[in-house]
Scaffold this active site. Structure first.
Site, short mmCIF file in Angstrom:
data_model
loop_
_atom_site.label_atom_id
_atom_site.label_comp_id
_atom_site.label_asym_id
_atom_site.label_seq_id
_atom_site.Cartn_x
_atom_site.Cartn_y
_atom_site.Cartn_z
CG ASP A 179 19.45 -9.52 11.00
OD1 ASP A 179 18.74 -9.85 10.98
OD2 ASP A 179 20.45 -9.56 11.17
CG HIS A 180 13.33 -9.20 8.78
ND1 HIS A 180 14.12 -8.68 7.76
CD2 HIS A 180 13.02 -10.15 7.41
CE1 HIS A 180 14.75 -8.91 6.38
NE2 HIS A 180 13.51 -9.70 6.75
CG HIS A 242 19.19 -9.63 6.82
ND1 HIS A 242 18.78 -9.23 8.13
CD2 HIS A 242 18.90 -8.84 5.93
CE1 HIS A 242 18.18 -8.40 8.30
NE2 HIS A 242 18.27 -7.52 6.74
O1 LIG Z 1 15.98 -5.99 5.20
C1 LIG Z 1 16.10 -5.96 4.57
O2 LIG Z 1 16.04 -7.09 3.58
C2 LIG Z 1 14.78 -7.27 2.43
C3 LIG Z 1 14.75 -9.39 2.15
O3 LIG Z 1 14.01 -9.73 2.99
P1 LIG Z 1 13.81 -11.15 3.21
O4 LIG Z 1 13.32 -11.07 4.35
O5 LIG Z 1 12.99 -10.64 1.72
O6 LIG Z 1 14.33 -12.50 2.86
C4 LIG Z 1 15.75 -7.19 1.45
O7 LIG Z 1 14.76 -7.08 0.42
C5 LIG Z 1 15.85 -5.37 1.86
O8 LIG Z 1 16.55 -4.25 1.18
C6 LIG Z 1 16.62 -5.14 3.20
O9 LIG Z 1 16.62 -3.75 3.46
#
Ligand SMILES: O=C1O[C@H](COP(=O)(O)O)[C@@H](O)[C@H](O)[C@H]1O
Ligand SMILES: NC(=O)C1=CN([C@@H]2O[C@H](COP(=O)(O)OP(=O)(O)OC[C@H]3O[C@@H](n4cnc5c(N)ncnc54)[C@H](OP(=O)(O)O)[C@@H]3O)[C@@H](O)[C@H]2O)C=CC1
Length: 510
Positions: A179-180, A242
């Protein structure tokens, strides 16, 4: 760090190009890769090792946060990589892969530790995991690990089925679910900050905290991902994973140190203590939105239904706001408001802790003042701020924002993937999603999915470039609160009153 072979499924794809190679390169520059290391990239494309390396080099030039113009460093880095053609459905391809891995282990003297990174669509995960097992690739005297990307299912039942399949080939300890958001440096520091700073500790309790607001707003729309996004929506794409992970990291009272077992137990406690949301209450506790046309940073943009690949009658959600309550002794009575959406006014992920009324009255007894705020800016910029009353008649715009940690702009902040790949290579699963957390998240979210599917929740249109539908503001207004920072322009929200160097040092949070 153990020597190992990094086996990358989906090596020709977008995620590998944009995130994985740049992350590995930055780890290499920081001396954080094992001394003895090999990457085997896989895909159906008939690429040679040379074509593969040329693609990686291009990706570094386009996406690495650090300069990739040092040819010697780049060549040394590219020396780790080889390419192997593999179709995930073809059993014989895994046999030739096994030979290639074993040959590499023999010739380079690499211990038989194997990390399998699945940067492919989730529909391929089960097949790959089963073939890793039956080909003997997973039958190694060293360790084996499986790194997978979200989505982990699309509802509670599919997530359970999916996990049951993966568990046939890998134990929970061997599965690293990315989960990044958990790799974002500020998220990783949230608890340490609180534990090591008496100023925060003293106010971190229900006597002082009035509410907590967690926002992840994006300016981008659906982009080229219509096929995926229109079947996912903000709830599945961002909220279930997230946003709930941010909640767990903030509310979890995580232990000091890096005992991943304890971290996971504390996070699980948060999810177990969340007051369930019955389906009949979804319409009052959750706001569903979809962007209409509008403008982003002065440029007109189309509404969601006019995006390429989106049907005109789509009911998909591009925005969600929800009120949550944690029913434990610490958080009982403190509402958490969470929202995320696309095509909003600014790109920002932040947590705001609003302090209670008594502080407000002490600060400005005659005119009400405004509450103090503690703000964690998570991304793209990073920083921690205190908002203090410094003017007599304080309104939102009069509060002074005091930087209490270092402020870093996007390019100075290590990419989430750097932290996560480094941890996976070391075998530290603290910042990966455990199955228990994933299951509990789906369980909490399932009534919302059901209510959405039955169209029991209004779908509010909001103009692109706004802060979401009015209903999201009413969600807080009925409790006497408001979303912080919505009235400010982006410029104003980044304008900070930096304390003097000496005072800053005194307040500095490392
Ligand atoms: O996992 C996802 O995250 C991005 C947003 O990530 P961020 O690190 O730029 O806040 C999101 O745009 C995407 O739809 C989603 O799959
Ligand atoms: N891109 C992103 O920003 C993000 C992606 N993710 C997730 O990461 C994963 C990968 O996404 P992304 O890189 O964007 O997808 P892409 O479509 O760009 O890449 C898919 C990869 O899978 C390979 N592949 C597809 N079918 C097969 C097959 N039958 N046999 C072997 N290889 C196959 C392709 O290789 P080839 O064509 O050579 O066969 C390609 O390398 C997905 O789970 C996605 O949800 C998660 C967060 C963000």
């Amino acid at each position: 760090m153990d020597a190992n072979t990094f086996v990358l499924f989906g090596a020709t794809g977008d995620l590998a190009k944009r995130k994985i190679y740049p992350a590995l390169f930055n780890l290499f520059l920081d001396g954080k890769l094992p001394d003895v290391f090999s990457v085997i990239g896989l895909g159906r494309r008939e690429w040679s090792d040379e074509t593969f390396k040329a693609n990686i080099e291009r990706s570094l030039h386009s996406f690495s946060r650090r300069d990739a113009s040092n040819a010697e460093a780049v060549n040394q880095f590219l020396g780790f990589f080889r390419y192997h053609v593999l179709n995930v459905d073809r059993k014989e391809d895994y046999q030739s892969l096994l030979q290639r891995v074993e040959e590499g282990e023999r010739t380079a003297g690499i211990a038989p530790n194997r990390l399998f990174y699945l940067s492919v669509g989730p529909e391929l995960f089960e097949t790959i995991a089963a073939h890793i097992q039956d080909s003997g690739l997973g039958d190694t005297k060293g360790w084996k690990r499986l790194v997978i990307e979200k989505p982990f299912g699309r509802d509670l039942q599919s997530a359970r089925d999916f996990n049951a399949q993966l568990s046939k080939a890998f134990t929970e300890e061997e599965i690293f679910r990315i989960d990044h958001y958990l790799g974002k440096p500020m998220v990783q520091k949230l608890q340490l900050l609180q534990q090591t700073n008496p100023v925060l500790q003293a106010s971190w309790n229900k006597r002082y905290i009035a509410n907590v607001q967690i926002t992840a707003s994006e300016t981008v729309g659906v982009e080229e991902r219509a096929g995926y996004y229109d079947h996912s929506g903000a709830l599945r794409d961002m909220f279930q994973n997230h946003m709930l992970q941010l909640l767990m990291m903030l509310a979890g009272h995580l232990p000091k140190g890096d005992d991943s077992e304890q971290v996971r137990n504390k996070k699980k406690h948060v999810m177990q203590s969340l007051e369930p949301l019955p389906r009949q209450d979804v319409a009052t506790q959750v706001v569903r939105g979809q962007y209409a046309s509008g403008s982003i940073q002065g440029k007109p943009v189309v509404g969601y239904k006019d995006e390429a690949g989106i049907p005109q009658d789509s009911h998909n959600d591009t925005f969600i706001a929800a009120k949550l309550q944690i029913e434990d002794d610490f958080w009982r009575g403190i509402p958490f408001y969470i929202r995320t959406g696309k095509r909003m006014k600014e790109k920002a992920t932040r947590i705001v802790i609003e302090f209670r009324e008594p502080v407000k009255q002490i600060a400005a007894p005659n005119n009400g003042g405004a509450p103090n705020l503690l703000v964690f800016e998570i991304s793209p910029n990073e920083g921690i701020y205190l908002r203090l009353n410094t003017e007599g008649e304080a309104q939102q715009q009069d509060l002074t924002k005091v930087l209490i940690g270092s402020h870093k702009s996007g390019s100075d902040v290590p990419e989430a993937y750097e932290n996560l790949i480094y941890d996976a290579l070391r075998g530290d699963s603290s910042f990966f999603a455990h199955w228990d957390e994933v299951e509990l998240s789906w369980k909490w979210v399932q009534p919302i999915l059901d209510a959405y599917a039955a169209n029991e929740v209004p779908l509010h249109a909001y103009p692109a470039g706004s802060f979401g539908p009015k209903a999201a503001h009413e969600l807080l207004a009925k409790d006497g609160f408001e979303w912080w920072f919505d009235q400010e322009s982006e410029a104003a929200s980044t304008e900070v009153q930096t304390v003097t160097p000496s005072a800053k040092e005194a307040l500095s949070i490392k």
